[in-house]
Design a protein around this motif. Structure first.
Motif, PDB file in Angstrom:
ATOM      1  N   HIS A  18       0.848  -1.198   0.000  1.00 22.83           N
ATOM      2  CA  HIS A  18       0.000   0.000   0.000  1.00 22.83           C
ATOM      3  C   HIS A  18       0.883   1.248   0.000  1.00 22.83           C
ATOM      4  O   HIS A  18       1.872   1.329   0.730  1.00 22.83           O
ATOM      5  N   SER A  19       0.519   2.244  -0.800  1.00 21.22           N
ATOM      6  CA  SER A  19       1.300   3.487  -0.890  1.00 21.22           C
ATOM      7  C   SER A  19       0.963   4.426   0.266  1.00 21.22           C
ATOM      8  O   SER A  19      -0.088   4.294   0.901  1.00 21.22           O
ATOM      9  N   PRO A  20       1.835   5.403   0.549  1.00 21.23           N
ATOM     10  CA  PRO A  20       1.550   6.403   1.587  1.00 21.23           C
ATOM     11  C   PRO A  20       0.309   7.232   1.226  1.00 21.23           C
ATOM     12  O   PRO A  20      -0.089   7.323   0.063  1.00 21.23           O
ATOM     13  N   TYR A  21      -0.256   7.866   2.236  1.00 22.83           N
ATOM     14  CA  TYR A  21      -1.465   8.659   2.060  1.00 22.83           C
ATOM     15  C   TYR A  21      -1.141  10.137   1.835  1.00 22.83           C
ATOM     16  O   TYR A  21      -0.086  10.627   2.252  1.00 22.83           O
ATOM     17  N   ILE A  22      -2.082  10.821   1.199  1.00 19.33           N
ATOM     18  CA  ILE A  22      -2.028  12.286   1.103  1.00 19.33           C
ATOM     19  C   ILE A  22      -2.890  12.824   2.239  1.00 19.33           C
ATOM     20  O   ILE A  22      -4.066  12.471   2.355  1.00 19.33           O
ATOM     21  N   HIS A  23      -2.311  13.650   3.075  1.00 19.81           N
ATOM     22  CA  HIS A  23      -3.021  14.127   4.269  1.00 19.81           C
ATOM     23  C   HIS A  23      -3.495  15.571   4.081  1.00 19.81           C
ATOM     24  O   HIS A  23      -2.765  16.411   3.558  1.00 19.81           O
TER      25      HIS A  23
END
Length: 295
Positions: A18-23
């Motif tokens: 899973h890729s990192p999130y945009i916060h």
């Protein structure tokens, strides 16, 4: 198409990560921290949701109304009205209502508890490994796996699976018949105040011991229906319901910022579910004045 093939290959070879999130933060009506997954990951979330939702939805109780097809806030409010009529014998007796809220609900979902709950329903290790990837892709605490991102479609399903353990406890262990839950808000109806008072300790103990959640101490109330009970944006009384003051203020603030027909019709549709004739007339007046200004 190449991205889809690459995702398929990663899943087939069990190398998906899973890729990192945009916060980012939103303020509607209070500050909320949103974590948005990449398009690639969201595509997988939708695929998983589409397969798992029908299976788990059959496991849920009828009076769980959040993020379910054919449910929602309006159905929950109508059920609230139905239960209040039953308990009050058509408004001839006192109806007591216990209303509770869970402290920082999404932020405190325990990953270990959620995974163990999923394991009770799913035997396939590949599916469990993939679900663990998604669950562990977000963490509010590096030492202890807790929290689910508000922006994920899978989070909506996961919290219903998580809280279904509580729903089953309410219905089958405590034998509570008149109970409604929407996400982390829930109400219990009774004609006996003491009975509701006695429910608070076992409810709090189960949430803490089994789900590692806590009742919000400032959001546990026992009130009569006649005094007004605030639930899902409406304040319900014995013979009518009115829009919550904060919801009303937020609605007119948004209308001042945008008078699009879609927004107006949306709010008018919302207001039809309560005693809001004056508010509807006020919106019609604002809309009419805006049309005259445009001319």
């Amino acid at each position: 198409m190449s991205n889809l093939i690459r995702l398929h290959n990663d899943l087939t070879t069990k190398t998906y990560r899973h890729s990192p999130y945009i916060h980012f933060n939103i303020f509607d009506p209070k500050p909320r921290s949103i974590h948005k997954a990449t398009v690639r990951d969201r595509l997988l979330h939708h695929a998983i949701y589409r397969i798992l939702y029908p299976f788990f939805d059959r496991k849920f109780i009828a009076d769980s109304y959040s993020c379910r097809i054919g449910k929602g806030t309006h159905k929950a409010i109508n059920r609230f009205k139905r239960f209040s009529y039953i308990i009050s014998k058509n408004n001839t007796r006192t109806c007591w209502i216990l209303k509770c809220d869970i402290r920082k609900f999404f932020a405190n979902i325990d990953h270990g508890v959620l995974k163990n709950t999923l394991r009770n329903y799913i035997e396939d290790e590949n599916i469990l490994r993939l679900l663990s990837q998604i669950i562990d892709s977000f963490n509010m605490d590096r030492k202890n796996g807790i929290g689910l991102p508000l922006g994920n479609l899978t989070s909506q399903l996961f919290v219903n699976i998580y809280m279904n353990e509580f729903d089953q406890f309410i219905k089958h262990r405590l034998k509570i018949k008149y109970y409604i839950r929407y996400a982390d808000d829930f109400v219990v109806f009774s004609n006996n105040r003491k009975e509701l008072e006695n429910l608070v300790p076992p409810i709090g103990n189960f949430l803490f011991e089994k789900l590692k959640l806590e009742l919000h101490p400032q959001k546990v109330f026992i009130k009569t229906l006649a005094s007004g009970v605030d639930f899902l944006g409406w304040v319900s009384f014995t013979d009518h319901r009115v829009l919550r003051t904060s919801t009303k203020k937020r609605m007119f603030k948004k209308l001042r910022g945008s008078l699009k027909n879609e927004s107006i019709m949306s709010y008018l549709g919302l207001l039809k579910h309560g005693n809001t004739k004056k508010l509807q007339n006020r919106i019609y007046k604002i809309s009419f004045q805006n049309e005259l200004f445009d001319l």
